[in-house]
Design an enzyme around this catalytic site. Structure first.
Site, PDB file in Angstrom:
ATOM      1  N   SER A 133       0.877  -1.181   0.000  1.00 57.18           N
ATOM      2  CA  SER A 133       0.000   0.000   0.000  1.00 57.18           C
ATOM      3  C   SER A 133       0.906   1.221   0.000  1.00 57.18           C
ATOM      4  CB  SER A 133      -0.833  -0.024   1.287  1.00 57.18           C
ATOM      5  OG  SER A 133      -1.419   1.229   1.545  1.00 57.18           O
ATOM      6  N   TYR A 146      -1.866  -1.456  10.584  1.00 56.87           N
ATOM      7  CA  TYR A 146      -1.821  -1.610   9.122  1.00 56.87           C
ATOM      8  C   TYR A 146      -0.498  -1.083   8.568  1.00 56.87           C
ATOM      9  CZ  TYR A 146      -3.732  -1.263   4.311  1.00 56.87           C
ATOM     10  OH  TYR A 146      -3.968  -1.379   2.957  1.00 56.87           O
TER      11      TYR A 146
HETATM   12  N1  LIG Z   1      -8.696  -0.894  -1.036  1.00 57.83           N
HETATM   13  C1  LIG Z   1      -7.664  -0.097  -0.926  1.00 57.83           C
HETATM   14  O1  LIG Z   1      -7.811   1.130  -1.008  1.00 57.83           O
HETATM   15  C2  LIG Z   1      -6.298  -0.639  -0.721  1.00 57.83           C
HETATM   16  C3  LIG Z   1      -5.231   0.257  -0.825  1.00 57.83           C
HETATM   17  C4  LIG Z   1      -3.936  -0.210  -0.648  1.00 57.83           C
HETATM   18  C5  LIG Z   1      -3.724  -1.538  -0.361  1.00 57.83           C
HETATM   19  N2  LIG Z   1      -4.785  -2.386  -0.252  1.00 57.83           N
HETATM   20  C6  LIG Z   1      -4.493  -3.779   0.079  1.00 57.83           C
HETATM   21  O2  LIG Z   1      -5.027  -4.624  -0.898  1.00 57.83           O
HETATM   22  C7  LIG Z   1      -5.397  -5.870  -0.302  1.00 57.83           C
HETATM   23  C8  LIG Z   1      -6.832  -6.208  -0.679  1.00 57.83           C
HETATM   24  O3  LIG Z   1      -7.689  -5.196  -0.203  1.00 57.83           O
HETATM   25  P1  LIG Z   1      -9.182  -4.984  -0.744  1.00 57.83           P
HETATM   26  O4  LIG Z   1      -9.428  -3.533  -0.650  1.00 57.83           O
HETATM   27  O5  LIG Z   1      -9.392  -5.697  -2.016  1.00 57.83           O
HETATM   28  O6  LIG Z   1     -10.013  -5.671   0.450  1.00 57.83           O
HETATM   29  P2  LIG Z   1     -11.394  -6.460   0.453  1.00 57.83           P
HETATM   30  O7  LIG Z   1     -11.934  -6.292   1.840  1.00 57.83           O
HETATM   31  O8  LIG Z   1     -12.254  -6.106  -0.706  1.00 57.83           O
HETATM   32  O9  LIG Z   1     -10.929  -7.973   0.242  1.00 57.83           O
HETATM   33  C9  LIG Z   1     -10.092  -8.615   1.148  1.00 57.83           C
HETATM   34  C10 LIG Z   1     -10.301 -10.105   1.019  1.00 57.83           C
HETATM   35  O10 LIG Z   1      -9.406 -10.721   1.966  1.00 57.83           O
HETATM   36  C11 LIG Z   1     -10.122 -11.751   2.625  1.00 57.83           C
HETATM   37  N3  LIG Z   1      -9.554 -11.982   3.938  1.00 57.83           N
HETATM   38  C12 LIG Z   1      -9.536 -11.120   4.986  1.00 57.83           C
HETATM   39  N4  LIG Z   1      -9.029 -11.734   6.067  1.00 57.83           N
HETATM   40  C13 LIG Z   1      -8.702 -12.991   5.692  1.00 57.83           C
HETATM   41  C14 LIG Z   1      -8.161 -14.105   6.372  1.00 57.83           C
HETATM   42  N5  LIG Z   1      -7.887 -14.056   7.680  1.00 57.83           N
HETATM   43  N6  LIG Z   1      -7.939 -15.238   5.674  1.00 57.83           N
HETATM   44  C15 LIG Z   1      -8.265 -15.312   4.357  1.00 57.83           C
HETATM   45  N7  LIG Z   1      -8.815 -14.300   3.672  1.00 57.83           N
HETATM   46  C16 LIG Z   1      -9.027 -13.157   4.337  1.00 57.83           C
HETATM   47  C17 LIG Z   1     -11.549 -11.234   2.721  1.00 57.83           C
HETATM   48  O11 LIG Z   1     -12.485 -12.293   2.945  1.00 57.83           O
HETATM   49  C18 LIG Z   1     -11.726 -10.550   1.376  1.00 57.83           C
HETATM   50  O12 LIG Z   1     -12.222 -11.436   0.400  1.00 57.83           O
HETATM   51  C19 LIG Z   1      -5.157  -5.715   1.202  1.00 57.83           C
HETATM   52  O13 LIG Z   1      -3.911  -6.265   1.549  1.00 57.83           O
HETATM   53  C20 LIG Z   1      -5.138  -4.210   1.378  1.00 57.83           C
HETATM   54  O14 LIG Z   1      -4.362  -3.839   2.496  1.00 57.83           O
HETATM   55  C21 LIG Z   1      -6.066  -1.970  -0.417  1.00 57.83           C
END
Ligand SMILES: NC(=O)c1ccc[n+]([C@@H]2O[C@H](COP(=O)([O-])OP(=O)(O)OC[C@H]3O[C@@H](n4cnc5c(N)ncnc54)[C@H](O)[C@@H]3O)[C@@H](O)[C@H]2O)c1
Length: 251
Positions: A133, A146
């Site tokens: 991120s 985080y």
């Molecule tokens: N959305 C953003 O703005 C953003 C920005 C930077 C980085 N990220 C990173 O991208 C990644 C995905 O984020 P997203 O926004 O798509 O999130 P999201 O909430 O849409 O999806 C996350 C997925 O991870 C799964 N998950 C969570 N805990 C889990 C566990 N203990 N075991 C197995 N699966 C698990 C959830 O069930 C879900 O399907 C994360 O690492 C997040 O930190 C997201």
């Protein structure tokens, strides 16, 4: 989207593949010909995305890291993507939530890389992509767990790149700003509370203040970069961190 199938015959494991960025990575890798294993604790979501990409579901709770100690993982491409968020000042931050975030977002990626490297080394080819991120590079207040986990993931990714290089294995981080996913939608109420503003003001006053391009990133825009990092043009690309943040980190 490119229809080049440079991942034909390759097996990709995408954690958190049931939603948001993970689902977009699964789609982008499958479009390049990979057989995608959608790893998620949400069984229904994992199965739905697996069916969409003609792959398979792996229902797993990555918070249960002890269960991953002896894992063997058959993957040519490993995308460490599963993650959660908690927004709270340090002095009020629930210690259990802090530990949970380290387990899911730092310990589990370590254990999955550890489980996948032997087969990658045996084949002389592997691609590790870690969903970090902007918060792997810089901090924001109220996100101690985080930011700490993502900074740790950056270090893990670089060590993987150094150890994997001689074996044909690359490791990179992808660093999005705010992406339109449930993870962001869920934190809008918390952001409004800690910043003392209305929920309708969170996008403009908190999430997009640093971005030169004033919109959320779309998940597919992240998935495409991940697919490129797994492809032949990125053979020499390793140990790096790739921002997709609309210019946030240019400041
Ligand atoms: N959305 C953003 O703005 C953003 C920005 C930077 C980085 N990220 C990173 O991208 C990644 C995905 O984020 P997203 O926004 O798509 O999130 P999201 O909430 O849409 O999806 C996350 C997925 O991870 C799964 N998950 C969570 N805990 C889990 C566990 N203990 N075991 C197995 N699966 C698990 C959830 O069930 C879900 O399907 C994360 O690492 C997040 O930190 C997201």
């Amino acid at each position: 989207m490119s229809t080049e199938t440079y991942l034909d015959g390759r097996r990709a494991v995408v954690t958190g593949g049931g939603s948001g960025i993970g689902a977009a990575c699964a789609a982008a890798l499958a479009a390049r010909g990979a057989h995608v294993v959608v790893a998620d604790r949400d069984a229904e979501a994992a199965k739905r995305v697996a069916a969409d990409v003609d792959g398979e579901a792996w229902v797993v709770d990555l918070a249960d890291t002890a269960a991953l100690d002896d894992l063997t993982l058959d993957a040519d491409v490993l995308v460490n993507n599963a993650g959660i968020q908690r927004v709270s000042p340090i002095e009020e931050f629930d210690p259990e939530a802090f530990r949970l975030i380290q387990r899911i977002m730092l310990e589990a990626p370590f254990l999955l890389i550890r489980a996948a490297l032997p087969a990658m080394y045996a084949r002389g080819w592997g691609r590790v992509v870690n969903l970090s991120s902007v918060h792997g590079l810089v901090a924001s207040p109220f996100k101690s767990a985080y930011v700490a986990a993502k900074h740790g993931l950056e270090g893990l990714s670089k060590v993987t790149a150094l150890e994997g290089g001689p074996h044909g294995v690359t490791s990179n981080c992808v660093n999005p700003g705010y992406v339109r996913t449930p993870l962001v939608e869920k934190q809008i109420a918390d952001q409004a509370r800690v910043h003392g503003i209305d929920e309708s003001e969170v996008l403009e006053k908190v999430l997009l203040t640093e971005s030169a391009i004033k919109r959320l990133t779309e998940p597919a825009e992240v998935g495409e970069l991940v697919a490129w990092l797994a492809g032949p043009s990125a053979r020499m690309v390793t140990g790096a961190s790739w921002t997709v943040d609309g210019g946030w980190s240019a400041r």
